[in-house]
Design a protein around this motif. Structure first.
Motif, mmCIF file in Angstrom:
data_model
loop_
_atom_site.group_PDB
_atom_site.id
_atom_site.type_symbol
_atom_site.label_atom_id
_atom_site.label_comp_id
_atom_site.label_asym_id
_atom_site.label_seq_id
_atom_site.Cartn_x
_atom_site.Cartn_y
_atom_site.Cartn_z
ATOM 1 N N THR A 113 0.839 -1.199 0.000
ATOM 2 C CA THR A 113 0.000 0.000 0.000
ATOM 3 C C THR A 113 0.871 1.245 0.000
ATOM 4 O O THR A 113 1.821 1.352 0.763
ATOM 5 C CB THR A 113 -0.920 0.001 1.232
ATOM 6 O OG1 THR A 113 -1.714 -1.180 1.221
ATOM 7 C CG2 THR A 113 -1.834 1.214 1.228
ATOM 8 N N SER A 114 0.561 2.198 -0.876
ATOM 9 C CA SER A 114 1.386 3.405 -1.006
ATOM 10 C C SER A 114 1.361 4.243 0.266
ATOM 11 O O SER A 114 0.420 4.152 1.065
ATOM 12 C CB SER A 114 0.894 4.258 -2.174
ATOM 13 O OG SER A 114 -0.363 4.843 -1.870
ATOM 14 N N GLY A 115 2.386 5.076 0.430
ATOM 15 C CA GLY A 115 2.466 5.936 1.600
ATOM 16 C C GLY A 115 1.282 6.870 1.715
ATOM 17 O O GLY A 115 0.754 7.106 2.808
ATOM 18 N N ILE A 116 0.833 7.404 0.585
ATOM 19 C CA ILE A 116 -0.285 8.347 0.616
ATOM 20 C C ILE A 116 -1.564 7.642 1.060
ATOM 21 O O ILE A 116 -2.384 8.206 1.790
ATOM 22 C CB ILE A 116 -0.477 9.015 -0.773
ATOM 23 C CG1 ILE A 116 -1.256 10.333 -0.642
ATOM 24 C CG2 ILE A 116 -1.115 8.102 -1.774
ATOM 25 C CD1 ILE A 116 -0.449 11.485 -0.175
ATOM 26 N N GLU A 117 -1.726 6.374 0.664
ATOM 27 C CA GLU A 117 -2.909 5.611 1.079
ATOM 28 C C GLU A 117 -2.793 5.200 2.546
ATOM 29 O O GLU A 117 -3.794 5.185 3.277
ATOM 30 C CB GLU A 117 -3.085 4.382 0.196
ATOM 31 C CG GLU A 117 -4.307 3.532 0.545
ATOM 32 C CD GLU A 117 -5.622 4.265 0.422
ATOM 33 O OE1 GLU A 117 -6.593 3.850 1.085
ATOM 34 O OE2 GLU A 117 -5.709 5.265 -0.337
ATOM 35 N N VAL A 118 -1.585 4.871 2.997
ATOM 36 C CA VAL A 118 -1.373 4.561 4.414
ATOM 37 C C VAL A 118 -1.759 5.770 5.262
ATOM 38 O O VAL A 118 -2.451 5.656 6.276
ATOM 39 C CB VAL A 118 0.095 4.165 4.691
ATOM 40 C CG1 VAL A 118 0.358 4.091 6.202
ATOM 41 C CG2 VAL A 118 0.417 2.822 4.050
ATOM 42 N N CYS A 119 -1.326 6.949 4.820
ATOM 43 C CA CYS A 119 -1.653 8.188 5.521
ATOM 44 C C CYS A 119 -3.168 8.372 5.589
ATOM 45 O O CYS A 119 -3.729 8.675 6.643
ATOM 46 C CB CYS A 119 -1.002 9.369 4.809
ATOM 47 S SG CYS A 119 -1.305 10.969 5.582
ATOM 48 N N ARG A 120 -3.826 8.152 4.463
ATOM 49 C CA ARG A 120 -5.280 8.326 4.405
ATOM 50 C C ARG A 120 -5.993 7.361 5.369
ATOM 51 O O ARG A 120 -6.906 7.750 6.093
ATOM 52 C CB ARG A 120 -5.765 8.094 2.980
ATOM 53 C CG ARG A 120 -7.249 8.338 2.774
ATOM 54 C CD ARG A 120 -7.655 8.143 1.324
ATOM 55 N NE ARG A 120 -7.116 9.195 0.478
ATOM 56 C CZ ARG A 120 -6.165 9.027 -0.432
ATOM 57 N NH1 ARG A 120 -5.632 7.829 -0.602
ATOM 58 N NH2 ARG A 120 -5.740 10.029 -1.157
ATOM 59 N N ARG A 121 -5.540 6.115 5.396
ATOM 60 C CA ARG A 121 -6.195 5.112 6.258
ATOM 61 C C ARG A 121 -5.930 5.378 7.739
ATOM 62 O O ARG A 121 -6.811 5.163 8.580
ATOM 63 C CB ARG A 121 -5.722 3.709 5.871
ATOM 64 C CG ARG A 121 -6.188 3.268 4.493
ATOM 65 C CD ARG A 121 -5.828 1.818 4.225
ATOM 66 N NE ARG A 121 -6.053 1.466 2.834
ATOM 67 C CZ ARG A 121 -5.825 0.258 2.332
ATOM 68 N NH1 ARG A 121 -5.372 -0.719 3.108
ATOM 69 N NH2 ARG A 121 -6.046 0.018 1.052
ATOM 70 N N LEU A 122 -4.732 5.838 8.060
ATOM 71 C CA LEU A 122 -4.435 6.176 9.450
ATOM 72 C C LEU A 122 -5.328 7.310 9.926
ATOM 73 O O LEU A 122 -5.785 7.321 11.064
ATOM 74 C CB LEU A 122 -2.962 6.562 9.604
ATOM 75 C CG LEU A 122 -1.938 5.437 9.441
ATOM 76 C CD1 LEU A 122 -0.516 6.001 9.487
ATOM 77 C CD2 LEU A 122 -2.112 4.366 10.516
#
Length: 229
Positions: free
Chosen positions: A60-69
């Protein structure tokens, strides 16, 4: 005071090893991974105090990890500093809009990253430690569950209290209605977005003091932020 728990998500082995070494030397409790999916799992198992997150990672991309967090109530408040080789302004804006608190472009000095992390932790540590949080002339005591402004005790409803605490833990940061809904009411809530505006109005009225400015700033087409006044 216990060591600050830092989750490092970086897929460059040399940089990851260097940063892990530097932060451990500064007393941080560091967990690291190069994979976005594992990062989400680690964050859910043991919520970190801060995340350093590379944009381009495995899984999972960093930007998506950020969004999910940000969408998860347990991690919605956790500060995130993004690392990336992307220099375009649009990319920086996208990272910040997704929920990152800060953004560092590679190559960077580890000293600068350490300084930025330290600055973030100085801001949020009182809230993490259960100590009083102060923004401008407003003081919130999470242990006694009391709020004062200019020495005057304020009466807030439970939702307005949670909303104020959420703002005070990230002063100056602009939150969208969706982010406020997730952070204050939780991701499973079926509350409508316009309900946020209702509680913002109630919060403003509850913390209103004669002669003092309104610390809640409306940001057109973006959301709300709390400023020290």
């Amino acid at each position: 005071m216990s060591a600050t728990k830092l989750l490092l998500v970086e897929d460059d082995p040399a940089l990851s090893e260097l940063l892990e070494y530097r932060f451990q030397n500064e007393g941080y409790d560091v967990r690291s991974t190069s994979d976005g999916d594992e990062a989400l799992m680690l964050a859910s198992e043991d919520v970190p105090d801060l995340v350093i997150l590379d944009w381009m990672i495995e899984g999972t991309s960093g930007i998506e990890v950020c969004r999910r967090l940000r969408r998860d109530k347990q991690t919605a408040h956790v500060p995130i500093i993004m690392l990336t080789a992307r220099e375009a302004e649009d990319d920086r804006v996208r990272g910040l809009d997704t929920g990152a608190d800060d953004y560092l472009t590679k190559p960077f000095s580890p000293r600068e990253l350490l300084a930025r992390v330290a600055a973030v932790m100085r801001r949020i540590r009182p809230a993490l430690a259960g100590e009083t949080v102060e923004v401008g002339d407003i003081l919130l005591d999470p242990v006694a569950h009391k709020v004062m402004r200019g020495g005057q005790s304020l009466q807030l409803g439970p939702t307005e209290y949670r909303l104020l605490k959420f703002f005070m833990e990230s002063p100056g940061r602009v939150f969208s209605r969706g982010q406020l809904l997730d952070g204050v009411w939780g991701t499973g809530s079926d509350i409508e977005l316009r309900t946020v505006d209702v509680h913002i109005r109630r919060l403003r009225k509850a913390i209103e003091v004669e002669g003092a400015k309104d610390p809640i700033r409306t940001v057109r087409s973006a959301g709300y932020a709390m400023e020290a006044v």
